[in-house]
Design a protein around this motif. Sequence first.
Motif, PDB file in Angstrom:
ATOM      1  N   SER A 321       0.814  -1.216   0.000  1.00  0.00           N
ATOM      2  CA  SER A 321       0.000   0.000   0.000  1.00  0.00           C
ATOM      3  C   SER A 321       0.846   1.264   0.000  1.00  0.00           C
ATOM      4  N   SER A 400     -18.713 -11.751   1.800  1.00  0.00           N
ATOM      5  CA  SER A 400     -19.110 -10.343   1.837  1.00  0.00           C
ATOM      6  C   SER A 400     -20.337 -10.148   2.714  1.00  0.00           C
ATOM      7  N   THR A 407     -20.216  -6.588  10.709  1.00  0.00           N
ATOM      8  CA  THR A 407     -20.119  -5.133  10.868  1.00  0.00           C
ATOM      9  C   THR A 407     -21.322  -4.570  11.611  1.00  0.00           C
ATOM     10  N   LYS A 465     -27.003  -0.426   2.789  1.00  0.00           N
ATOM     11  CA  LYS A 465     -26.553   0.943   2.533  1.00  0.00           C
ATOM     12  C   LYS A 465     -27.719   1.918   2.609  1.00  0.00           C
ATOM     13  N   GLU A 487     -20.628   0.744   3.436  1.00  0.00           N
ATOM     14  CA  GLU A 487     -20.144   1.014   2.078  1.00  0.00           C
ATOM     15  C   GLU A 487     -19.996  -0.333   1.380  1.00  0.00           C
ATOM     16  N   ALA A 490     -16.639  -1.655  -0.075  1.00  0.00           N
ATOM     17  CA  ALA A 490     -15.567  -2.080   0.832  1.00  0.00           C
ATOM     18  C   ALA A 490     -15.749  -3.516   1.297  1.00  0.00           C
ATOM     19  N   LEU A 491     -16.957  -4.070   1.149  1.00  0.00           N
ATOM     20  CA  LEU A 491     -17.233  -5.428   1.613  1.00  0.00           C
ATOM     21  C   LEU A 491     -17.151  -6.448   0.485  1.00  0.00           C
ATOM     22  N   ALA A 494     -11.983  -8.200  -3.088  1.00  0.00           N
ATOM     23  CA  ALA A 494     -11.012  -7.153  -3.446  1.00  0.00           C
ATOM     24  C   ALA A 494     -10.964  -6.893  -4.939  1.00  0.00           C
ATOM     25  N   GLN A 497     -13.823  -4.464  -5.929  1.00  0.00           N
ATOM     26  CA  GLN A 497     -14.021  -3.190  -5.255  1.00  0.00           C
ATOM     27  C   GLN A 497     -13.757  -2.031  -6.209  1.00  0.00           C
ATOM     28  N   ARG A 499     -12.382   1.192  -7.990  1.00  0.00           N
ATOM     29  CA  ARG A 499     -11.024   1.767  -7.999  1.00  0.00           C
ATOM     30  C   ARG A 499     -11.088   3.142  -8.620  1.00  0.00           C
TER      31      ARG A 499
END
Length: 499
Positions: A321, A400, A407, A465, A487, A490-491, A494, A497, A499
């Motif tokens: 990152s 997910s 969450t 959401k 969001e 974000a779940l 990858a 998601q 970009r």
Amino acid sequence: MAANRFHDILGTVGRTPIVRINKLAPARVNVFAKVEAFNPMGSVKDRLALGVIEDAERRGALKPGQTVIEATSGNTGIGLAMVCAVKGFPLVVTMAENFSVERRRMMRFLGAKVVLTPAALKGSGMLAKAVELAQAHGWFLCRQFENEANADMHTRTTAPEILAAFEGERLDYFVTGYGTGGTLKGVARVLRQARPDTRIVVCEPDNSPILGSGLPQPRAADGTPGESHPAFRPHLMQGWSPDFIPKLTQDAITAHWIDRVLPINGADAVRRAKELAQQEGIFAGISAGATLAGALQIAEEAPDGATILCMLPDTGERYLSTPLFEGIGIDMTQEELAISRSTPGARFDAAAPPPPAAPAQQPVAPPVSKDVEAFVEALLADAAQPVVLFALEWCEFCWSVRKLFATLGVPYRSVDLDSTEYQRDDRGGQIRAVLAARTGKRTIPQVFVGGQWIGGCTETLDLAKEGRLQAMLKAQGVACDEGVRVEPGALLPAWLQPR
């Protein structure tokens, strides 16, 4: 233990290889790198962690079950997390928020607790927080920046490894950076005694010339840094050059073991790390690229036949990152797309092949048993467990939904159709057929609230959401954290998601 067999992972710390740099170095000199990524947790700080903890155990300063705490940019914390996991000590680390997220996730994966400190407070801020927590809770503070056990570990392990590798041969330059100063002090004092002709070169960021400035480090009464060094500036080399001169580094300065301080440009550090990977096949981090940049600068000036050894502190995996991976995409480049298009198969831009012709007689699916239908009906009618997730154990989209429920703090029942529990007599397949007949969808996951089908992964995330899922849960008496903002991107997996 037998050769290459160890009582535990701690026995694998050290004995890292020294590798010749062939393509990047001038042919007229010999440039070698000590690749510390071969330590079990991928960095030179594994040595520090083991040395400091075992020294504290021997002295009785660290009691069984006592919590260990330390301030770290990541590598020391990762090493400590490994050592503490083996030895059974709880670990808390303090770390400035601007260090790479891979590091904090690795430490937590190993069981450590990570307390973040504001980036504006720099390294001295995370150190002050560690001291504060240690004093408040009676925890053992490692004090890596002034702990003699740090340097002693390098005197016992790193330095003898270097001497053995170059026994009977030239070793004209030893090039290193400094973080805690443990490698510098521990190796330098041995080389000064055993190889006095070896010149010791210390690298630091060119925009943060703490050593090069010649300015003294402000210190508190106990010798710890009282404040940031006036020459410090933020720089790219994580783990290198904190915003103060550590005591162990100061010891090497005071003893006159440093022959030269070499400023290194951040862009050069990143470039050399990439070249190291792409031309030498050595995967290392930004600080390793910086040290190599210093060694190659020395190589240009050194006489023919000179031998230069540089330290490569860690692996590149904990820089994903950071700017090191800037421009390294996850989507195909134009060149890669051209390669894909050079043959007709498995292409994203090609029309799907037509389905095969239907056989004369379609296979008949086995009938769904009445008890499976009754099982599904009972699940969906169970008022005590209104949220039901029909899922596959390792499906990313199912995960997910699981992350969403975690969450929001939502209790739910998961029916994993591919698990061993549902494999016998194709019970999972029959449940799937019942769901398809009910919803008209064969995709998984399928989510039900109070017996009502609400959809699959994306539908459930979108409902959350919008807040509609939370309303459904409340109507069914299901507790959830309504204050959490969801969001969906974000779940998702990858690779999906935004970009």
